[in-house]
Enzyme design. Structure first.
Site, PDB file in Angstrom:
ATOM      1  N   LEU A   4       0.851  -1.191   0.000  1.00  0.00           N
ATOM      2  CA  LEU A   4       0.000   0.000   0.000  1.00  0.00           C
ATOM      3  C   LEU A   4       0.887   1.240   0.000  1.00  0.00           C
ATOM      4  CD1 LEU A   4      -2.696  -0.889   2.724  1.00  0.00           C
ATOM      5  CD2 LEU A   4      -3.038  -0.825   0.253  1.00  0.00           C
ATOM      6  N   HIS A   5       0.606   2.168  -0.922  1.00  0.00           N
ATOM      7  CA  HIS A   5       1.391   3.396  -0.909  1.00  0.00           C
ATOM      8  C   HIS A   5       0.642   4.609  -1.453  1.00  0.00           C
ATOM      9  CE1 HIS A   5       1.861   2.361  -5.164  1.00  0.00           C
ATOM     10  NE2 HIS A   5       2.219   3.619  -5.366  1.00  0.00           N
ATOM     11  N   ARG A   6      -0.541   4.409  -2.055  1.00  0.00           N
ATOM     12  CA  ARG A   6      -1.226   5.539  -2.687  1.00  0.00           C
ATOM     13  C   ARG A   6      -1.886   6.445  -1.644  1.00  0.00           C
ATOM     14  NH1 ARG A   6      -1.159   5.432  -8.061  1.00  0.00           N
ATOM     15  NH2 ARG A   6      -0.621   3.429  -9.027  1.00  0.00           N
TER      16      ARG A   6
ATOM     17  N   ASP B 182      -2.236  -1.599  -4.141  1.00  0.00           N
ATOM     18  CA  ASP B 182      -2.780  -0.444  -4.855  1.00  0.00           C
ATOM     19  C   ASP B 182      -1.803   0.014  -5.933  1.00  0.00           C
ATOM     20  OD1 ASP B 182      -0.825   0.768  -3.319  1.00  0.00           O
ATOM     21  OD2 ASP B 182      -2.221   1.969  -2.113  1.00  0.00           O
TER      22      ASP B 182
END
Length: 357
Positions: free
Chosen positions: A208-210, A282
């Site tokens: 997850l990074h967005r 994501d």
């Protein structure tokens, strides 16, 4: 011909290796072609940058602009200042950029203002979501690009609709999948495999990074809680992006089955992905890699610029509502996830009968 090849953020490092290899082969055959590799310096963590060059046999950069840190605007501005000096000192006939990070846009703008032609690898992909910084980067870059090297029919169609002529569009496949297929036999078991006693198809990988998922702490916690709850009893392997790690440090998320680890090198990460029961992510690039390897993928986004991963691949969009996670994992556990079809996304050659022939 002198080409400046740009290596920006981590997702783009692997995309340049097949390009450099092709340039070298052309030079060996007597063609007048040379390259200079310019590294943004955006990811200064070893596993986010340096290890990729070592593992994938990418030559050491000719210059590192050391433009890491800061906001997106600060980073883009820093790149533009430094790359203008670099290009003036080392003129090129062509600046080749890949992907859709801020660096892609910044380098393109500098090149065009210095009257240097730009080639974009992976142009034409669109999510239709202007809240995504990457979508802005894609649109701006493609609006000033001279040569377009597309990865899919959909991307080519998007470009054709803007009125571009056939002789500027080259459908060459996806270099990220080229390198995946090339290095797949070299995937390397990470130490945590034995430490955690992992077994094939008996764990999940997540990334997850967005901003839409991690910037709001309550949203991130709700996503994490739901993923852990729905995936019981499987272990969750979570290589944490530095940006995500900063936000997670403020939250109390601690489950025995959740293993938050440092970012892995390319060969170790894909070893885990290839053997996972599924991937929750994501990331756009990972949806392509999971499709190429036939691994089920759940994407926590409301849209995608890579529709092929859904229409013929193993990916499904779940959206960003935590309530969508449990039904999807239940479907996975029931053995009802789609298999996907053979995915000829790489190959590194222009497809017969495609635009540009």
């Amino acid at each position: 011909m002198q080409i400046s090849v740009i290596a920006g953020a981590r997702p783009n490092f692997m995309k340049i290796e097949p390009i450099i290899e092709a340039i070298k082969k052309a030079a060996q055959k007597g063609k007048n072609i040379q390259y200079r590799l310019v590294h943004t310096g955006q990811h200064y963590d070893k596993n986010m940058s340096a290890s990729f060059f070592e593992e994938l046999d990418i030559p050491a950069p000719d210059v590192n602009l050391a433009c890491g840190g800061g906001s997106q605007a600060e980073q883009a501005a820093n790149i533009m200042v430094h790359f203008e000096k670099e290009l003036l000192q080392n003129p090129a006939d062509l600046v080749l950029v890949v992907g859709d990070v801020s660096a892609t846009m910044a380098y393109s703008i500098v090149a065009k203002k210095l009257c240097t032609k730009v080639a974009h690898v992976e142009p034409g992909i669109r999510s239709g979501d202007l809240n995504m910084p990457e979508e802005i980067n894609r649109m701006v870059t493609d609006s000033i690009t001279d040569y377009f090297f597309t990865t899919s029919d959909t991307a080519t169609i998007h470009l054709k609709k803007t009125g571009l002529s056939d002789d500027r569009i080259f459908f060459v496949g996806n270099t990220m999948i080229d390198i995946l297929l090339k290095h797949r036999p070299r995937f390397k078991k990470p130490p945590l495999w034995d430490t955690l006693n992992l077994k094939e198809k008996e764990y999940l990988v997540m990334t997850l990074h967005r901003p839409a998922n991690i910037d709001e702490e309550s949203k991130l916690k709700a996503l994490m809680d739901e993923i852990v709850s729905a995936s019981d009893p499987l272990p969750l392997i979570f290589p944490v992006h530095p940006r995500t790690a900063k936000i997670l440090s403020h939250l109390e998320i601690d489950y025995p089955r959740l293993h938050k680890i440092e970012p892995l090198g390319y060969l170790e990460f894909n070893y885990l992905v290839e053997r996972a029961k599924a991937v929750i992510t994501d990331s756009g690039g990972i949806t392509e890699e999971t499709t190429a390897m036939g691994v089920p993928c759940m994407t926590l986004r409301d849209n995608t610029e890579r529709p092929e991963t859904m229409t013929i691949g193993t990916n499904e969009l779940l959206g960003t509502d935590p309530k969508a996670i449990q039904p999807a994992i239940k479907k996975l556990f029931a053995g009802n996830w789609k298999k996907g079809r053979k995915f000829l996304y790489g190959m590194g050659k222009r497809r017969k009968g495609s635009w540009g022939n």
